[in-house]
Design an enzyme around this catalytic site. Structure first.
Site, PDB file in Angstrom:
ATOM      1  CG  PHE A 106      -2.083   0.915   1.112  1.00  9.79           C
ATOM      2  CD1 PHE A 106      -3.182   0.565   0.352  1.00  9.79           C
ATOM      3  CD2 PHE A 106      -2.062   2.140   1.733  1.00  9.79           C
ATOM      4  CE1 PHE A 106      -4.267   1.427   0.230  1.00  9.79           C
ATOM      5  CE2 PHE A 106      -3.134   3.007   1.626  1.00  9.79           C
ATOM      6  CZ  PHE A 106      -4.233   2.651   0.870  1.00  9.79           C
TER       7      PHE A 106
ATOM      8  CE1 TYR B 113      -4.496  -3.816  12.481  1.00  8.55           C
ATOM      9  CE2 TYR B 113      -5.176  -5.558  10.972  1.00  8.55           C
ATOM     10  CZ  TYR B 113      -5.223  -4.964  12.219  1.00  8.55           C
ATOM     11  OH  TYR B 113      -6.003  -5.508  13.208  1.00  8.55           O
ATOM     12  CG  ASP B 114      -2.185  -6.722   5.842  1.00  9.30           C
ATOM     13  OD1 ASP B 114      -3.159  -7.191   6.446  1.00  9.30           O
ATOM     14  OD2 ASP B 114      -2.278  -5.836   4.967  1.00  9.30           O
TER      15      ASP B 114
ATOM     16  CB  ALA C  66       4.185   4.974   3.449  1.00  8.52           C
TER      17      ALA C  66
ATOM     18  CB  VAL D 183      -0.682   8.777   3.788  1.00 10.63           C
ATOM     19  CG1 VAL D 183       0.711   8.527   3.237  1.00 10.63           C
ATOM     20  CG2 VAL D 183      -1.697   8.000   3.002  1.00 10.63           C
TER      21      VAL D 183
ATOM     22  CG  ASP E 116     -11.417  12.110   3.930  1.00 10.72           C
ATOM     23  OD1 ASP E 116     -10.562  13.011   3.799  1.00 10.72           O
ATOM     24  OD2 ASP E 116     -12.081  11.652   2.980  1.00 10.72           O
ATOM     25  CB  THR E 117     -11.381   8.389   9.462  1.00  7.19           C
ATOM     26  OG1 THR E 117     -10.507   7.376   8.966  1.00  7.19           O
ATOM     27  CG2 THR E 117     -12.620   8.486   8.570  1.00  7.19           C
TER      28      THR E 117
ATOM     29  CG  HIS F  11      -7.953   3.685   8.672  1.00  4.33           C
ATOM     30  ND1 HIS F  11      -8.630   2.596   9.157  1.00  4.33           N
ATOM     31  CD2 HIS F  11      -7.066   3.207   7.768  1.00  4.33           C
ATOM     32  CE1 HIS F  11      -8.169   1.501   8.574  1.00  4.33           C
ATOM     33  NE2 HIS F  11      -7.221   1.845   7.727  1.00  4.33           N
TER      34      HIS F  11
END
Length: 134
Positions: free
Chosen positions: A11, A44-45, A67, A69, A72-73, A75
């Protein structure tokens, strides 16, 4: 010679490809060998892959690059905290250095691109940990 496992999050690949290249360059400069690289979907993985590498008898330390980034939340904050905690657990459970070379959370994609050196920092820290531990 130090033998490393490398976990690379896909990602934000435009950033993590450069982080991986920096990690490999640092390994070569430190005369360390990367025994295996495990690509994972996202940061996360990474803990499961790091755990598998840390179990190997031929791996002295694991460097994780990725990374996270801002969106909007919050997260990114959740992912960053969970990943850091899980990687710490892997390191302690396996008695193997597992180094967090993740840029973020709390930064834009552009800021993450400015921090591709985190890949090299992770490898350097992994080698230093192996050398420092009895």
């Amino acid at each position: 010679m130090v033998t490393l496992g490398l976990v690379v999050a896909r990602f934000n690949r435009a950033v993590t490809e450069e982080m991986e290249a920096a990690a490999r360059e640092a390994a070569a400069e430190r005369d360390a060998t990367v025994a295996e690289t495990v690509p994972v979907p996202g940061v996360y993985d990474a803990p499961l892959a790091a755990d598998r590498l840390a179990r190997r008898g031929d791996v002295d330390a694991v460097a994780v690059v990725g990374a996270v980034v801002t969106g909007d939340t919050d997260h990114d904050q959740v992912i960053g905290r969970a990943t850091a905690a899980a990687l710490t657990d892997v390191s302690l459970d396996r008695d193997t250095p597992v180094v967090l070379g993740v840029s973020g959370p709390g930064m834009s994609g552009a800021e993450a691109r400015e921090r591709v050196g985190k890949g090299a920092e992770a490898v350097n820290a992994a080698v230093e940990m192996v050398e420092a531990l009895p």
